[in-house]
Design a protein around this motif. Structure first.
Motif, PDB file in Angstrom:
ATOM      1  N   GLU A  19       0.694  -1.203   0.027  1.00  0.00           N
ATOM      2  CA  GLU A  19       0.034  -0.252   0.116  1.00  0.00           C
ATOM      3  C   GLU A  19       0.786   1.335   0.028  1.00  0.00           C
ATOM      4  OE1 GLU A  19      -3.278  -0.339  -0.410  1.00  0.00           O
ATOM      5  OE2 GLU A  19      -2.849  -2.576  -0.400  1.00  0.00           O
ATOM      6  N   GLY A  20       2.173   1.285   0.647  1.00  0.00           N
ATOM      7  CA  GLY A  20       3.012   2.452   0.431  1.00  0.00           C
ATOM      8  C   GLY A  20       3.549   2.872  -0.740  1.00  0.00           C
ATOM      9  N   LEU A  21       3.422   1.940  -1.801  1.00  0.00           N
ATOM     10  CA  LEU A  21       3.967   1.889  -2.935  1.00  0.00           C
ATOM     11  C   LEU A  21       3.153   3.043  -3.819  1.00  0.00           C
ATOM     12  CD1 LEU A  21       5.361  -1.507  -4.194  1.00  0.00           C
ATOM     13  CD2 LEU A  21       6.618   0.375  -3.253  1.00  0.00           C
ATOM     14  N   THR A  22       3.783   3.731  -4.874  1.00  0.00           N
ATOM     15  CA  THR A  22       2.967   4.658  -5.744  1.00  0.00           C
ATOM     16  C   THR A  22       2.469   3.602  -6.880  1.00  0.00           C
ATOM     17  OG1 THR A  22       4.879   5.167  -6.906  1.00  0.00           O
ATOM     18  CG2 THR A  22       4.396   6.849  -5.197  1.00  0.00           C
ATOM     19  N   ASP A  23       1.345   4.175  -7.523  1.00  0.00           N
ATOM     20  CA  ASP A  23       1.098   3.283  -8.820  1.00  0.00           C
ATOM     21  C   ASP A  23       2.369   3.402  -9.774  1.00  0.00           C
ATOM     22  OD1 ASP A  23      -1.377   2.727  -8.087  1.00  0.00           O
ATOM     23  OD2 ASP A  23      -2.458   4.497  -8.972  1.00  0.00           O
ATOM     24  N   TYR A  24       2.436   2.078 -10.504  1.00  0.00           N
ATOM     25  CA  TYR A  24       3.322   1.952 -11.296  1.00  0.00           C
ATOM     26  C   TYR A  24       3.281   2.945 -12.455  1.00  0.00           C
ATOM     27  CZ  TYR A  24       6.676  -1.226 -13.820  1.00  0.00           C
ATOM     28  OH  TYR A  24       7.941  -1.806 -14.246  1.00  0.00           O
ATOM     29  N   PRO A  25       4.365   3.416 -13.114  1.00  0.00           N
ATOM     30  CA  PRO A  25       4.432   4.350 -14.088  1.00  0.00           C
ATOM     31  C   PRO A  25       3.493   4.365 -15.453  1.00  0.00           C
ATOM     32  CG  PRO A  25       6.539   3.828 -13.426  1.00  0.00           C
ATOM     33  CD  PRO A  25       5.674   2.888 -12.846  1.00  0.00           C
ATOM     34  N   PHE A  26       3.052   3.328 -15.702  1.00  0.00           N
ATOM     35  CA  PHE A  26       2.248   3.095 -17.172  1.00  0.00           C
ATOM     36  C   PHE A  26       1.008   3.377 -16.453  1.00  0.00           C
ATOM     37  CE2 PHE A  26       6.211   0.863 -18.178  1.00  0.00           C
ATOM     38  CZ  PHE A  26       6.716   2.064 -19.098  1.00  0.00           C
ATOM     39  N   THR A  27       0.485   3.001 -15.198  1.00  0.00           N
ATOM     40  CA  THR A  27      -0.757   3.012 -14.830  1.00  0.00           C
ATOM     41  C   THR A  27      -0.968   4.624 -14.374  1.00  0.00           C
ATOM     42  OG1 THR A  27      -0.519   1.071 -13.492  1.00  0.00           O
ATOM     43  CG2 THR A  27      -2.301   2.288 -12.634  1.00  0.00           C
ATOM     44  N   ARG A  28      -0.042   5.226 -13.798  1.00  0.00           N
ATOM     45  CA  ARG A  28      -0.178   6.685 -13.727  1.00  0.00           C
ATOM     46  C   ARG A  28      -0.336   7.519 -15.051  1.00  0.00           C
ATOM     47  NH1 ARG A  28       4.706   8.313  -9.939  1.00  0.00           N
ATOM     48  NH2 ARG A  28       3.572  10.800  -9.731  1.00  0.00           N
ATOM     49  N   LEU A  29       0.229   7.009 -15.999  1.00  0.00           N
ATOM     50  CA  LEU A  29       0.323   7.568 -17.291  1.00  0.00           C
ATOM     51  C   LEU A  29      -1.148   7.250 -17.957  1.00  0.00           C
ATOM     52  CD1 LEU A  29       1.498   9.024 -20.047  1.00  0.00           C
ATOM     53  CD2 LEU A  29       2.126   6.571 -20.627  1.00  0.00           C
ATOM     54  N   ALA A  30      -1.800   6.129 -17.915  1.00  0.00           N
ATOM     55  CA  ALA A  30      -2.920   5.959 -18.238  1.00  0.00           C
ATOM     56  C   ALA A  30      -3.888   6.719 -17.581  1.00  0.00           C
ATOM     57  CB  ALA A  30      -3.560   4.597 -18.178  1.00  0.00           C
ATOM     58  N   ALA A  31      -3.804   6.994 -16.289  1.00  0.00           N
ATOM     59  CA  ALA A  31      -4.728   8.128 -15.435  1.00  0.00           C
ATOM     60  C   ALA A  31      -4.766   9.410 -16.045  1.00  0.00           C
ATOM     61  CB  ALA A  31      -4.352   7.831 -13.961  1.00  0.00           C
ATOM     62  N   LEU A  32      -3.154   9.792 -16.254  1.00  0.00           N
ATOM     63  CA  LEU A  32      -3.086  11.179 -16.718  1.00  0.00           C
ATOM     64  C   LEU A  32      -3.849  11.468 -18.036  1.00  0.00           C
ATOM     65  CD1 LEU A  32      -1.413  13.652 -16.462  1.00  0.00           C
ATOM     66  CD2 LEU A  32       0.228  12.631 -17.981  1.00  0.00           C
ATOM     67  N   LEU A  33      -3.679  10.523 -18.876  1.00  0.00           N
ATOM     68  CA  LEU A  33      -4.584  10.690 -20.084  1.00  0.00           C
ATOM     69  C   LEU A  33      -5.951  10.169 -20.251  1.00  0.00           C
ATOM     70  CD1 LEU A  33      -1.465   9.635 -22.376  1.00  0.00           C
ATOM     71  CD2 LEU A  33      -1.946  11.826 -21.675  1.00  0.00           C
ATOM     72  N   ALA A  34      -6.539   9.741 -19.177  1.00  0.00           N
ATOM     73  CA  ALA A  34      -7.725   9.347 -19.327  1.00  0.00           C
ATOM     74  C   ALA A  34      -8.799  10.385 -19.645  1.00  0.00           C
ATOM     75  CB  ALA A  34      -8.320   8.603 -17.810  1.00  0.00           C
ATOM     76  N   GLY A  35      -9.683  10.277 -20.351  1.00  0.00           N
ATOM     77  CA  GLY A  35     -10.484  11.545 -20.880  1.00  0.00           C
ATOM     78  C   GLY A  35      -9.745  12.537 -21.746  1.00  0.00           C
ATOM     79  N   VAL A  36      -8.598  12.324 -22.176  1.00  0.00           N
ATOM     80  CA  VAL A  36      -7.798  13.285 -23.075  1.00  0.00           C
ATOM     81  C   VAL A  36      -8.033  12.415 -24.457  1.00  0.00           C
ATOM     82  CG1 VAL A  36      -5.940  14.349 -23.889  1.00  0.00           C
ATOM     83  CG2 VAL A  36      -6.585  14.196 -21.311  1.00  0.00           C
ATOM     84  N   PRO A  37      -8.871  12.865 -25.478  1.00  0.00           N
ATOM     85  CA  PRO A  37      -8.856  12.204 -26.895  1.00  0.00           C
ATOM     86  C   PRO A  37      -7.677  12.632 -27.613  1.00  0.00           C
ATOM     87  CG  PRO A  37     -10.411  13.963 -26.852  1.00  0.00           C
ATOM     88  CD  PRO A  37      -9.907  14.176 -25.292  1.00  0.00           C
ATOM     89  N   PRO A  38      -7.100  11.489 -28.342  1.00  0.00           N
ATOM     90  CA  PRO A  38      -6.090  11.765 -29.193  1.00  0.00           C
ATOM     91  C   PRO A  38      -6.483  12.479 -30.294  1.00  0.00           C
ATOM     92  CG  PRO A  38      -6.726   9.417 -29.262  1.00  0.00           C
ATOM     93  CD  PRO A  38      -7.438  10.070 -28.346  1.00  0.00           C
ATOM     94  N   ARG A  39      -5.614  13.170 -31.164  1.00  0.00           N
ATOM     95  CA  ARG A  39      -5.793  13.764 -32.312  1.00  0.00           C
ATOM     96  C   ARG A  39      -6.437  12.655 -33.385  1.00  0.00           C
ATOM     97  NH1 ARG A  39      -3.432  18.656 -34.499  1.00  0.00           N
ATOM     98  NH2 ARG A  39      -4.315  18.738 -36.786  1.00  0.00           N
ATOM     99  N   ALA A  40      -7.555  12.952 -33.704  1.00  0.00           N
ATOM    100  CA  ALA A  40      -8.527  12.035 -34.531  1.00  0.00           C
ATOM    101  C   ALA A  40      -7.950  11.360 -35.801  1.00  0.00           C
ATOM    102  CB  ALA A  40      -9.894  12.593 -34.810  1.00  0.00           C
ATOM    103  N   ASN A  41      -7.124  12.586 -36.580  1.00  0.00           N
ATOM    104  CA  ASN A  41      -6.828  12.007 -37.840  1.00  0.00           C
ATOM    105  C   ASN A  41      -5.238  11.572 -38.071  1.00  0.00           C
ATOM    106  OD1 ASN A  41      -5.630  14.484 -37.259  1.00  0.00           O
ATOM    107  ND2 ASN A  41      -5.412  15.334 -39.171  1.00  0.00           N
TER     108      ASN A  41
END
Length: 408
Positions: A19-41
């Motif tokens: 429980e004392g560990l932070t989330d794994y880097p790629f889990t944190r990245l997924a959370a950071l970009l959640a709800g951010v749509p990528p450029r559609a084209n």
């Protein structure tokens, strides 16, 4: 018989170390970009994960097929004599070691990629107390997240050693306090470094090994990027040990994931101090299923072949050339001496990652996710992003052009 009803029974609490560990880097990245749509084209492009995109050499598949009959057998923890001989021969060629310096029977063990072995090393080396205090595990900062997780789950205190531009992107060995060294059980050192690409020279490795022996801790050198280099082959810790005539207190780790573009094979090795490896084999008898025999046969063939490694290196060098042609003079760009990551100073890594995903459909990893925040919330990795040069040179060039355009 009396007892609490199911509704009253206490819930399992789990391991507080986890429980004392932070989330794994790629889990944190997924959370950071959640709800951010990528450029559609634009087709999404990940430069966040260090997953090689080169096709593995054909001899890998050939060896797997030739040994398919062995899938039905349990593999021994120690691997096969053929595998250990191939690794021993490679170490002698690569690092100019005298014959038998690393014993084929007692000084080499196969591992399921370096991550598995790195995580288990603190379980092997960290005692309950050291010098009457909580043991320490030394970790370069920025760092591979497994180092921190492994240290914490073993009950040690992860002690982070700054490795930024002011120290040549390697920890300053002279700056480690004596009271920390006295309670250190293990030092994780990565060269070429992930993410900075810095290479520890032979003198640095000599000093690190001498420090480990003076204070009685284990030096574990993660050399999984050692075969991907720009101008000169990185020296190895076994070369420093060779000068002393002993591997005492030292283990090195190598993998086929980067060297041979064989991440899915999950094959690497740990080599060094026979006493440590004997205990490590005992630990792995309880914790590890062993590398399947067909995979060991494929790994044996890969460690005996250099042609595909030279081609792999040529391809990575071309990608660095492509990045250099676009990013030279920007974001603190430098040609990484080893590995395939760029460590770019973009001012705010998280903001840059969101911008690149939203405007260019490019994923990069914020540097703060690879660095430890201090008690005041400061994080020296915050200005950076890590960019993995894993796609072909043309794709890398286009991606770097988008990065330069969007981030200035």
């Amino acid at each position: 018989m009396t007892g609490a009803s199911p509704s009253q029974a206490p819930m399992p609490t789990g391991n507080p170390r986890l429980e004392g560990l932070t989330d794994y880097p790629f889990t944190r990245l997924a959370a950071l970009l959640a709800g951010v749509p990528p450029r559609a084209n634009l087709e999404p492009l990940s430069l966040a994960v260090g997953e090689p995109q080169h096709a593995p050499p054909a001899l890998l598949t050939e060896a797997l097929q030739a040994n398919a009959r062995l899938w039905g057998r349990y593999p021994p923890v120690a691997g096969t004599p053929e595998f250990r001989a191939a690794v021993g021969d490679w170490l002698e060629r690569r690092y100019a070691l005298p014959p038998g310096f690393v014993d084929r029977e007692t000084g080499i063990l196969p591992v399921a990629g370096t991550r598995e072995a790195l995580f288990q090393l603190p379980l092997l080396t960290v005692p309950e107390r050291r010098a009457g205090r909580r043991p320490a595990v030394l970790i370069p900062d920025p760092f591979y997240a497994v180092y921190e997780g492994a240290a914490a789950m073993a009950g040690a205190e992860p002690v982070f050693l700054p490795a930024f531009a002011d120290t040549g992107f390697l920890p300053d060995l002279d700056a480690i306090p004596a009271e920390v060294l006295e309670r250190t059980a293990l030092f994780f050192l990565c060269t070429p470094a992930n993410p900075q690409g810095a290479v520890a020279d032979l003198d640095y490795l000599r000093r690190a090994l001498a420090l480990a022996r003076a204070y009685g801790f284990v030096l574990a050198v993660d050399e999984c990027y050692a075969e991907i280099w720009d101008r000169a082959a990185p020296p190895g810790a076994l070369e420093a040990a060779r000068e002393t005539g002993s591997t005492a207190g030292l283990v090195v780790l190598h993998s086929l994931s980067k060297r041979s573009s064989a991440a899915g094979l999950r094959s690497g090795f740990i080599a060094g101090d026979p006493g440590l490896l004997q205990r490590f084999a005992r630990l792995r008898s309880y914790s590890c299923a062993g590398t399947p025999l067909p995979a060991l046969a494929a790994a044996t063939a890969l460690w005996r072949d250099e042609a595909h490694v030279e081609e792999n290196r040529r391809l990575y060098r071309a990608k660095v050339d492509a990045a250099d042609s676009v990013l030279a003079g920007r974001f603190g760009f430098y040609r990484p001496p080893g590995g395939f990551f760029l460590w770019l100073d973009v001012g705010d890594g998280e903001a840059a990652a969101r911008t690149l995903w939203r405007e260019a459909a490019i994923r990069v990893l914020p540097g703060a996710y690879l660095s430890r925040s201090d008690a005041d919330g400061g994080n020296r990795g915050r200005p950076y992003v890590r960019v993995a040069l894993v796609h072909d040179a043309e794709t890398v060039a286009r991606a770097c052009e988008r990065i330069a355009r969007l981030l200035g």
